[in-house]
Motif scaffolding. Sequence first.
Motif, PDB file in Angstrom:
ATOM      1  N   GLY A 108       4.807  -5.337 -24.136  1.00  0.00           N
ATOM      2  CA  GLY A 108       4.263  -6.660 -23.425  1.00  0.00           C
ATOM      3  C   GLY A 108       4.707  -6.552 -22.074  1.00  0.00           C
ATOM      4  N   PRO A 109       3.950  -7.738 -21.302  1.00  0.00           N
ATOM      5  CA  PRO A 109       4.401  -8.052 -19.778  1.00  0.00           C
ATOM      6  C   PRO A 109       5.926  -8.463 -19.805  1.00  0.00           C
ATOM      7  CG  PRO A 109       3.274  -9.926 -20.681  1.00  0.00           C
ATOM      8  CD  PRO A 109       3.275  -8.599 -22.131  1.00  0.00           C
ATOM      9  N   SER A 110       6.554  -8.108 -18.506  1.00  0.00           N
ATOM     10  CA  SER A 110       7.789  -8.668 -18.114  1.00  0.00           C
ATOM     11  C   SER A 110       8.152 -10.009 -18.513  1.00  0.00           C
ATOM     12  CB  SER A 110       7.922  -8.554 -16.726  1.00  0.00           C
ATOM     13  OG  SER A 110       9.067  -8.989 -16.243  1.00  0.00           O
ATOM     14  N   GLY A 111       9.114 -10.356 -19.262  1.00  0.00           N
ATOM     15  CA  GLY A 111       9.513 -11.854 -19.400  1.00  0.00           C
ATOM     16  C   GLY A 111       9.075 -12.277 -20.909  1.00  0.00           C
ATOM     17  N   CYS A 112       8.279 -11.538 -21.655  1.00  0.00           N
ATOM     18  CA  CYS A 112       7.728 -11.839 -22.759  1.00  0.00           C
ATOM     19  C   CYS A 112       8.711 -11.816 -23.969  1.00  0.00           C
ATOM     20  CB  CYS A 112       6.704 -10.923 -23.509  1.00  0.00           C
ATOM     21  SG  CYS A 112       7.138  -9.308 -23.708  1.00  0.00           S
ATOM     22  N   GLY A 113       9.953 -11.409 -23.783  1.00  0.00           N
ATOM     23  CA  GLY A 113      11.131 -11.521 -24.811  1.00  0.00           C
ATOM     24  C   GLY A 113      11.617 -10.055 -25.250  1.00  0.00           C
ATOM     25  N   LYS A 114      11.084  -8.996 -24.878  1.00  0.00           N
ATOM     26  CA  LYS A 114      11.469  -7.599 -25.406  1.00  0.00           C
ATOM     27  C   LYS A 114      12.862  -7.353 -25.362  1.00  0.00           C
ATOM     28  CE  LYS A 114       8.900  -5.392 -22.468  1.00  0.00           C
ATOM     29  NZ  LYS A 114       8.414  -6.641 -21.408  1.00  0.00           N
ATOM     30  N   SER A 115      13.577  -7.554 -24.039  1.00  0.00           N
ATOM     31  CA  SER A 115      14.987  -7.247 -24.126  1.00  0.00           C
ATOM     32  C   SER A 115      15.858  -8.208 -24.927  1.00  0.00           C
ATOM     33  CB  SER A 115      15.565  -7.230 -22.676  1.00  0.00           C
ATOM     34  OG  SER A 115      14.842  -6.559 -21.785  1.00  0.00           O
ATOM     35  N   THR A 116      15.225  -9.556 -25.016  1.00  0.00           N
ATOM     36  CA  THR A 116      15.871 -10.428 -25.761  1.00  0.00           C
ATOM     37  C   THR A 116      16.066  -9.800 -27.179  1.00  0.00           C
ATOM     38  OG1 THR A 116      15.574 -12.405 -24.405  1.00  0.00           O
ATOM     39  CG2 THR A 116      15.986 -12.637 -26.512  1.00  0.00           C
ATOM     40  N   THR A 117      14.967  -9.608 -27.686  1.00  0.00           N
ATOM     41  CA  THR A 117      14.712  -9.056 -29.031  1.00  0.00           C
ATOM     42  C   THR A 117      15.738  -7.916 -29.423  1.00  0.00           C
ATOM     43  OG1 THR A 117      12.313  -9.830 -29.091  1.00  0.00           O
ATOM     44  CG2 THR A 117      12.914  -8.339 -30.658  1.00  0.00           C
ATOM     45  N   SER A 162      16.830 -19.591 -27.398  1.00  0.00           N
ATOM     46  CA  SER A 162      16.424 -20.503 -26.026  1.00  0.00           C
ATOM     47  C   SER A 162      17.829 -20.562 -25.416  1.00  0.00           C
ATOM     48  CB  SER A 162      16.023 -22.174 -26.542  1.00  0.00           C
ATOM     49  OG  SER A 162      14.969 -22.101 -27.457  1.00  0.00           O
ATOM     50  N   TRP A 163      17.480 -20.747 -23.866  1.00  0.00           N
ATOM     51  CA  TRP A 163      18.882 -21.188 -23.184  1.00  0.00           C
ATOM     52  C   TRP A 163      18.288 -22.306 -22.590  1.00  0.00           C
ATOM     53  CZ3 TRP A 163      17.144 -16.029 -23.549  1.00  0.00           C
ATOM     54  CH2 TRP A 163      18.062 -14.929 -23.862  1.00  0.00           C
ATOM     55  N   GLY A 164      18.941 -23.467 -22.917  1.00  0.00           N
ATOM     56  CA  GLY A 164      18.447 -24.719 -22.070  1.00  0.00           C
ATOM     57  C   GLY A 164      17.089 -25.208 -22.595  1.00  0.00           C
ATOM     58  N   ASP A 165      16.255 -25.140 -21.437  1.00  0.00           N
ATOM     59  CA  ASP A 165      14.646 -25.395 -21.818  1.00  0.00           C
ATOM     60  C   ASP A 165      13.951 -24.190 -21.604  1.00  0.00           C
ATOM     61  OD1 ASP A 165      14.748 -25.396 -19.179  1.00  0.00           O
ATOM     62  OD2 ASP A 165      14.286 -27.394 -18.550  1.00  0.00           O
ATOM     63  N   THR A 166      14.502 -23.139 -21.481  1.00  0.00           N
ATOM     64  CA  THR A 166      13.944 -21.871 -21.503  1.00  0.00           C
ATOM     65  C   THR A 166      13.852 -21.131 -22.833  1.00  0.00           C
ATOM     66  OG1 THR A 166      14.910 -21.202 -19.337  1.00  0.00           O
ATOM     67  CG2 THR A 166      14.028 -19.349 -20.545  1.00  0.00           C
ATOM     68  N   THR A 167      12.560 -20.975 -23.084  1.00  0.00           N
ATOM     69  CA  THR A 167      12.539 -20.371 -24.761  1.00  0.00           C
ATOM     70  C   THR A 167      11.992 -19.076 -24.502  1.00  0.00           C
ATOM     71  OG1 THR A 167      12.344 -22.287 -25.594  1.00  0.00           O
ATOM     72  CG2 THR A 167      11.636 -20.702 -27.133  1.00  0.00           C
ATOM     73  N   ALA A 168      13.060 -17.925 -24.976  1.00  0.00           N
ATOM     74  CA  ALA A 168      12.496 -16.622 -24.712  1.00  0.00           C
ATOM     75  C   ALA A 168      11.746 -15.963 -26.069  1.00  0.00           C
ATOM     76  CB  ALA A 168      13.751 -15.621 -24.701  1.00  0.00           C
ATOM     77  N   LEU A 169      12.209 -16.546 -27.294  1.00  0.00           N
ATOM     78  CA  LEU A 169      11.556 -16.236 -28.357  1.00  0.00           C
ATOM     79  C   LEU A 169      11.372 -17.302 -29.345  1.00  0.00           C
ATOM     80  CD1 LEU A 169      13.598 -12.914 -29.483  1.00  0.00           C
ATOM     81  CD2 LEU A 169      11.305 -13.191 -28.434  1.00  0.00           C
TER      82      LEU A 169
HETATM   83  P1  ADP Z   1      11.190  -8.725 -21.072  1.00  0.00           P
HETATM   84  O1  ADP Z   1      12.517  -7.764 -21.687  1.00  0.00           O
HETATM   85  O2  ADP Z   1      10.222  -8.770 -21.948  1.00  0.00           O
HETATM   86  O3  ADP Z   1      11.020  -8.845 -19.688  1.00  0.00           O
HETATM   87  P2  ADP Z   1      13.395 -10.750 -21.532  1.00  0.00           P
HETATM   88  O4  ADP Z   1      13.590 -10.790 -22.952  1.00  0.00           O
HETATM   89  O5  ADP Z   1      14.283 -10.121 -20.772  1.00  0.00           O
HETATM   90  O6  ADP Z   1      11.806 -10.177 -21.285  1.00  0.00           O
HETATM   91  O7  ADP Z   1      13.207 -12.458 -21.230  1.00  0.00           O
HETATM   92  C1  ADP Z   1      12.556 -13.414 -21.854  1.00  0.00           C
HETATM   93  C2  ADP Z   1      12.703 -14.677 -21.152  1.00  0.00           C
HETATM   94  O8  ADP Z   1      14.116 -15.197 -21.454  1.00  0.00           O
HETATM   95  C3  ADP Z   1      12.582 -14.853 -19.673  1.00  0.00           C
HETATM   96  O9  ADP Z   1      11.894 -15.944 -19.191  1.00  0.00           O
HETATM   97  C4  ADP Z   1      13.848 -14.741 -19.101  1.00  0.00           C
HETATM   98  O10 ADP Z   1      14.174 -15.122 -17.916  1.00  0.00           O
HETATM   99  C5  ADP Z   1      14.757 -15.299 -20.092  1.00  0.00           C
HETATM  100  N1  ADP Z   1      15.800 -15.073 -20.296  1.00  0.00           N
HETATM  101  C6  ADP Z   1      16.479 -13.808 -20.899  1.00  0.00           C
HETATM  102  N2  ADP Z   1      17.907 -13.816 -20.779  1.00  0.00           N
HETATM  103  C7  ADP Z   1      18.183 -14.984 -20.378  1.00  0.00           C
HETATM  104  C8  ADP Z   1      19.429 -15.636 -20.108  1.00  0.00           C
HETATM  105  N3  ADP Z   1      20.690 -14.868 -20.712  1.00  0.00           N
HETATM  106  N4  ADP Z   1      19.582 -16.898 -19.670  1.00  0.00           N
HETATM  107  C9  ADP Z   1      18.374 -17.539 -19.493  1.00  0.00           C
HETATM  108  N5  ADP Z   1      17.393 -17.012 -19.514  1.00  0.00           N
HETATM  109  C10 ADP Z   1      17.027 -16.022 -20.059  1.00  0.00           C
END
Ligand code: ADP
Length: 225
Positions: free
Chosen positions: A36-45, A12-19
């Motif tokens: 998965g679709p954009s924003g689902c958490g792929k890059s974060t993983t 999570s970042w603040g109130d954004t939960t990516a995973l």
């Molecule tokens: P994907 O790769 O599937 O498009 P991401 O993993 O990039 O998805 O992002 C997942 C969610 O986490 C999105 O809502 C994105 O905006 C948020 N997010 C990713 N990185 C950050 C960050 N450094 N700070 C805040 N929010 C983030």
Amino acid sequence: MSLIELEHVAKSWGDTTALHAVNLRIEPGSFCVLLGPSGCGKSTTLRMIAGLDVPTSGAVRIDGRDVTHLRPAERCIAMVFQNYALFPHLSVADNIQFGLQVRKLPKAECQRRLQQAAGLLGLEALLERRPGQLSGGQQQRVALGRALVAQAKVCLMDEPLSNLDAQLRQEMRAELRELQQRLGLTVVYVTHDQAEAMSMADQVVLLNKGRVEQSARPREIYARP
Ligand code: ADP
Ligand code: ADP
């Protein structure tokens, strides 16, 4: 034992939960696609597997060891990005060897690995060129070359083919898969393209809103409404 293991990984970042509490196992020598679709958490993983981001809770293990406890050199991980991240002012040879030179490997060893990677990727005739003098497919091969010379156990790829035209993308899928199998590389590959995932993966991990919806072989993943 699985080579890569995510156990209850949340980010999570603040109130954004990516995973949310992601569990995932990736076998050595396999080709795993995160779909998965954009924003689902792929890059974060992917960034968490690379140790570039630290989970808010849970653990990422490679070969049974927590990545956050490993020094970068011990992680044996290479990353390939969609924009290639090549240096425009360096030759193809220097782009491929860049990481090795930074690690101060002996010149002869750098040269040996360079020639081997160039041979595998069909880049022998292009080593003196600059990235700007290459096609998209050739630039992609240079980015792969950089991962190969690092002798990474794990290669992480974030939409590596998305800048290529449809025909070339098709060819590169087959080429990449062939190379991965020949070298026994473990690949974690991010895409939002279902056809790409189905044609390349041993294991498809379907992510949705930060959760693993399914993890299965391509033929066992069912199309959703
Ligand atoms: P994907 O790769 O599937 O498009 P991401 O993993 O990039 O998805 O992002 C997942 C969610 O986490 C999105 O809502 C994105 O905006 C948020 N997010 C990713 N990185 C950050 C960050 N450094 N700070 C805040 N929010 C983030
Ligand atoms: P991708 O296209 O691979 O999904 P993004 O372009 O969304 O990646 O993200 C690129 C970078 O920006 C990453 O380092 C990611 O962590 C960061 N990022 C993504 N979303 C946000 C956000 N909402 N706030 C801050 N940083 C973010």
